[in-house]
Structure formats: C-alpha cells, structure tokens
Design an enzyme around this catalytic site. Structure first.
Site, short mmCIF file in Angstrom:
data_model
loop_
_atom_site.label_atom_id
_atom_site.label_comp_id
_atom_site.label_asym_id
_atom_site.label_seq_id
_atom_site.Cartn_x
_atom_site.Cartn_y
_atom_site.Cartn_z
N THR A 195 35.90 42.72 58.88
CA THR A 195 36.55 41.45 59.20
C THR A 195 37.48 41.72 60.38
O THR A 195 37.65 42.88 60.79
CB THR A 195 37.41 40.89 58.03
OG1 THR A 195 38.52 41.77 57.82
CG2 THR A 195 36.62 40.73 56.75
N LEU B 167 46.19 35.86 53.39
CA LEU B 167 46.68 36.01 54.77
C LEU B 167 46.55 37.46 55.21
O LEU B 167 46.78 38.38 54.43
CB LEU B 167 48.16 35.63 54.86
CG LEU B 167 48.54 34.19 54.56
CD1 LEU B 167 50.05 34.02 54.69
CD2 LEU B 167 47.83 33.22 55.48
N ALA B 168 46.15 37.68 56.45
CA ALA B 168 46.20 39.00 57.06
C ALA B 168 46.83 38.77 58.43
O ALA B 168 46.22 38.14 59.28
CB ALA B 168 44.81 39.60 57.19
N GLY C 130 36.93 35.52 57.08
CA GLY C 130 36.91 36.59 56.08
C GLY C 130 36.93 36.10 54.64
O GLY C 130 36.25 35.13 54.27
N TYR C 131 37.76 36.76 53.84
CA TYR C 131 37.79 36.46 52.41
C TYR C 131 38.34 35.07 52.09
O TYR C 131 37.96 34.46 51.10
CB TYR C 131 38.60 37.54 51.68
CG TYR C 131 37.79 38.78 51.39
CD1 TYR C 131 36.58 38.69 50.72
CD2 TYR C 131 38.23 40.05 51.78
CE1 TYR C 131 35.82 39.82 50.44
CE2 TYR C 131 37.47 41.18 51.51
CZ TYR C 131 36.27 41.06 50.83
OH TYR C 131 35.51 42.16 50.55
N TYR D 3 45.28 54.05 54.26
CA TYR D 3 45.39 52.75 53.59
C TYR D 3 46.22 52.84 52.31
O TYR D 3 47.39 52.50 52.30
CB TYR D 3 43.99 52.15 53.32
CG TYR D 3 44.05 50.67 53.09
CD1 TYR D 3 43.67 49.75 54.06
CD2 TYR D 3 44.57 50.15 51.90
CE1 TYR D 3 43.80 48.39 53.86
CE2 TYR D 3 44.71 48.79 51.69
CZ TYR D 3 44.31 47.91 52.68
OH TYR D 3 44.45 46.56 52.47
P1 NAD Z 1 40.96 37.88 58.25
O1 NAD Z 1 41.65 38.41 59.45
O2 NAD Z 1 39.51 37.61 58.32
O3 NAD Z 1 41.67 36.49 57.79
C1 NAD Z 1 43.04 36.29 57.86
C2 NAD Z 1 43.38 34.82 57.64
O4 NAD Z 1 44.80 34.66 57.70
C3 NAD Z 1 42.79 33.86 58.69
O5 NAD Z 1 42.42 32.65 58.07
C4 NAD Z 1 44.00 33.58 59.61
O6 NAD Z 1 43.93 32.34 60.29
C5 NAD Z 1 45.11 33.59 58.59
N1 NAD Z 1 46.44 33.83 59.15
C6 NAD Z 1 46.89 34.94 59.80
N2 NAD Z 1 48.19 34.77 60.13
C7 NAD Z 1 48.55 33.55 59.67
C8 NAD Z 1 49.76 32.81 59.69
N3 NAD Z 1 50.89 33.28 60.22
N4 NAD Z 1 49.76 31.56 59.14
C9 NAD Z 1 48.63 31.03 58.58
N5 NAD Z 1 47.48 31.70 58.51
C10 NAD Z 1 47.44 32.94 59.05
O7 NAD Z 1 41.34 38.86 57.06
P2 NAD Z 1 40.57 39.35 55.74
O8 NAD Z 1 39.99 40.69 56.01
O9 NAD Z 1 39.74 38.27 55.16
O10 NAD Z 1 41.82 39.63 54.80
C11 NAD Z 1 42.32 38.68 53.88
C12 NAD Z 1 42.98 39.42 52.74
O11 NAD Z 1 42.01 40.23 52.07
C13 NAD Z 1 44.09 40.39 53.22
O12 NAD Z 1 45.13 40.39 52.28
C14 NAD Z 1 43.37 41.74 53.20
O13 NAD Z 1 44.25 42.82 53.04
C15 NAD Z 1 42.48 41.56 51.99
N6 NAD Z 1 41.33 42.49 51.93
C16 NAD Z 1 40.56 42.75 53.03
C17 NAD Z 1 39.51 43.67 52.95
C18 NAD Z 1 38.65 43.99 54.13
O14 NAD Z 1 37.97 45.02 54.12
N7 NAD Z 1 38.60 43.15 55.14
C19 NAD Z 1 39.25 44.30 51.73
C20 NAD Z 1 40.00 43.99 50.60
C21 NAD Z 1 41.07 43.07 50.72
#
Ligand code: NAD
Length: 394
Positions: free
Chosen positions: A275, A139-140, A52-53, A235
């Site tokens: 994601t 982190l998510a 993801g991000y 949300y």
């Molecule tokens: P994702 O699930 O793709 O990625 C999550 C990452 O966190 C992965 O690299 C995973 O390995 C890591 N992770 C999870 N638990 C962990 C732990 N205990 N220790 C170490 N690493 C850990 O998520 P994403 O959608 O890319 O979200 C990332 C951030 O962006 C979040 O804060 C989310 O709220 C924010 N965000 C997401 C969106 C969306 O639509 N997906 C939009 C805006 C903001």
C-alpha cells in the site's frame, strides 16, 4: 492528457482515474461474489476510507452488508492540468457505484486529526445517518497536528535502542544493498506514538459518545501489523511498533468507555501488503517481494479486500472471532504460518540484484504498487487521451 506513471522514490505522484475506478470495481465485484455478510454493519464510519485497508473496509461494509458509509480521507482533487491522488479517484468511483446501487455514501475530505473534521462528521451523522454501529480507524499519516496544542508531530520509521543494518531493495534502482537506519531518539519515538498511536482514535470515539452517536452494541476497530523476525527490528520493535502498542492501550480505554452502549473496541492485526503506507517502510519492499512469491506458490496470498472480507466474517460479525491472548482480532495467520515464514527467511539471505526476479516476485510487487495508482490495470487504455477530471466528485 496521456497519463503515464510518474514514480519518485517510493511514491507515485500521479494517478489514473479509469485505472482507479477499475480497481474499485474489482473490489466491489469480489465483495458481492462472497454474498451477504450475516448480521453485518448498517451505519459505518471509516476514518482513512480512500485507499488500502480503509477503502476495502468501506467497500466490504457497503457492498457486503448494504451499509450506509461516511468516510474521511485526506486526498488531492484533480485540476484540468494535474491528476488527483489515487484516493480521490477511488472515492469518486466508490460514490458512483454506491449511488448506482442505492447505497448512501458521504465523504469528508479533510484532516481527520482536527477538531473541525470531527465536528463536521458529527453534523453529517446527525443530519443523515444517526448512530453508527461500526467505526473503522485506518489512518496512515506521516504527521499530526495536535488539536489542543497546535504542535505538529512527525512520525519516523526507525529502530529503537541501536542503529539497524539490514538488506534493502531500492525499488527505483533495483539495487539490493545493506541499509543502516539510525536509532530513534526518545523525542522521535514519542512523536511517532503521537501520530500513529491511539490518542486520535480515543478522541474520535469520545466525540461520537458525547454527541450520542454510538449505537447499542457498536464496534470499533483499529488496524495494526505485527510481522515476524525479519520485520521486527524495523516494525514491531521499532518506532511504529511502539505506536501500535499504544493502540492496544487505547483499545482497553475505549472498551471501558463503551460500557454504557455495550460496545467493543479491538485492534485487528492484518497482513503485510503493498500500500502507499507500507512502501515507505525500509525492508518492507524486499520482504513483500519474497512474501508475495511464497504465498502465491502456497495459494494463500491475499490482498486488502480478501483480508477485509475475512475480518468481517471471521472476526467482527461472528460469535467465534479469532482472537489472540491480548484480545486482538487476527487475520494475519496465513502470513505468520511458520512454514511460510521459514520459506521467506530461507530466501532472504540469498537475494541479490542478479537473482531478484527469480528468488522474489518483485514483478508482482511492482505490479501491485503501480496498480495502487491505477496503472497497469487490465482493460484500461493508457495511450488514450484522458481528462484528469472526474464526473463524480464528493
Ligand atoms: P494507506 O496509505 O493506503 O491509507 C491511509 C488512509 O488514511 C487514506 O485513506 C488517507 O487518505 C488517510 N489519511 C492519511 N492522513 C489523513 C488525515 N490527516 N486525515 C484524514 N485521512 C487521512 O494505508 P494502509 O496501508 O491501508 O494503512 C491503514 C492502516 O492499516 C494503518 O494503521 C496501517 O498501519 C495498517 N496496516 C497496514 C498494513 C500494510 O501492510 N499496508 C498491514 C497491517 C496494518
């Protein structure tokens, strides 16, 4: 083995190594095509670096700015009988590409919430990289073990103040029907804030500061989503929104603690996209299916890597960043354009099972979802015998 997708509910439990590598390659190619980021970062720590991000952040820093990157993620390695997780394969592919490009990269696969992981990162920085000038918090996670008390907190995706009934798309059965999500209890709200709020971000910055690993003028950024009317009840005005509000609090506290190095801490608001994290949020798959259609038709649709390129060039590394009145970076302005939201809101009540594929781009949603796990990627032979093991481990 022949690796085909095994989808269970809103998750796919396996991944394709070559498909994931092709995704990483596509991201890298995009970043390189945008040219070098002026005055970009040089020493970067990415927390949540594998999908993801966070993955897009790491690639943008490394291939857009030539940065050394230290990543932290929580991923499952493959065995000879089982595939690894997508994030594992993405990271292996990133390492292979970084090595080929002569870019330093190191990844720690562990629990970022733990004190042990923070100590490991500090030792690695002291050994190889020195002070960091950018720390990305991406982190998510569904749960967090408090590093001091040992208590385990689980996050929930629930409304606050009352139950919420909304139209929902079951991505397994393709049924569109109302779903009622129960209101969160005070305990659940607090637990979600504990997992997805800013407490751990503060601990990271504090640990790095204590170890004198923050470069002069360093920046740190944590990601959030705001959304508009359709997603607010589940949300923005819900448990996850409360946790994200806590990020704003933490940004202020961190900003104050960075005064000595003239650093900056900000929350960055990014757009909704498919994601692993967002597919678990009720309402989101239907909202995204409509949004993808409307934004594609408008020519303004973006994925993780396009968002990150703009975050770096239009917010983090420019003298005139796009900030809102709370001082957050905004990269979600195309999604929240009133004309785009009006179109999404007009389609929303009309969607049924029968017209799902006409009124929404559910096909596009599904394609994006499977792609997260390395499936449906052009140029990959999914009928070929494939080893789940990869050459580049980390
Ligand atoms: P994702 O699930 O793709 O990625 C999550 C990452 O966190 C992965 O690299 C995973 O390995 C890591 N992770 C999870 N638990 C962990 C732990 N205990 N220790 C170490 N690493 C850990 O998520 P994403 O959608 O890319 O979200 C990332 C951030 O962006 C979040 O804060 C989310 O709220 C924010 N965000 C997401 C969106 C969306 O639509 N997906 C939009 C805006 C903001």
């Amino acid at each position: 083995m022949i690796i085909k997708p095994k989808v269970r509910g809103f998750i796919c439990i396996n991944a394709h190594p070559q498909g994931c590598a092709a995704n990483v390659q596509e991201f890298i190619d995009y970043t390189k095509a945008q040219g070098t980021i002026e005055n970009g970062p040089k020493n970067v720590l990415v927390l949540g670096c594998s999908t993801g991000y966070g993955l897009a952040s790491r690639i943008t820093a490394a291939f857009g700015s030539g940065a050394k990157t230290l990543g932290v993620c929580f991923e499952k390695p493959p065995t000879d009988r089982k595939t690894g997780s997508a994030g594992y394969y993405n990271t292996a592919a990133f390492h292979a590409q970084a090595e080929a490009a002569g870019l330093y990269a190191h990844t720690i696969n562990g629990d970022a919430f733990s004190t042990a992981c923070k100590e490991q990162v500090i030792a690695q920085l002291q050994k190889d990289m020195g002070k960091v000038d950018l720390i990305v918090y991406s982190l998510a996670a569904p749960r967090r073990t408090d590093p001091v008390t040992g208590e385990v907190y689980s996050s929930v995706l629930k409304p606050i103040g009352g139950d919420y009934t909304a139209k929902n798309l079951n991505t397994d059965t393709l049924k569109v029907s109302d779903v009622t999500v129960e209101a969160a209890t005070q305990e659940e709200i607090a637990a979600t804030v504990n997992v997805m709020g800013g407490a751990d971000w503060e601990l990271w910055i504090d640990a790095l500061k204590q170890a004198d690993l923050l470069a002069q003028g360093c920046q740190t950024v944590a990601y959030t989503y705001r959304g508009d009317k359709l997603t607010w009840p589940i949300y923005g005005h819900a448990t996850i929104g409360k946790a994200k509000e806590d990020l704003d609090r933490a940004a202020g506290a961190i900003q104050a603690s960075l005064a000595g190095v003239q650093g900056e801490a900000r929350v960055a608001v990014l757009k909704a996209l498919v994601t692993q994290a967002s597919s678990a949020i009720p309402v989101m798959p239907l909202y995204l299916s409509i949004l993808i259609k409307v934004m594609k038709e408008d020519g303004s649709d973006e994925g993780c890597i396009e968002q990150l390129q703009r975050l770096f060039t239009e917010c983090l590394y420019t003298d005139a960043p796009r900030l809102d009145e709370q001082g957050r970076f905004r990269v979600d302005e195309k999604e929240l354009d009133p004309a785009i939201q009006a179109k999404v809101e007009a389609i929303w009540p009309e969607v049924t099972e029968d017209n799902l594929f006409e009124l929404t781009d559910f096909k596009g949603y599904q394609t994006e979802f499977l792609k997260l796990f390395g499936f449906g990627v052009q140029g990959v032979d999914y009928d070929a015998e494939t080893s789940p093991l990869v050459e580049h481990n980390f």
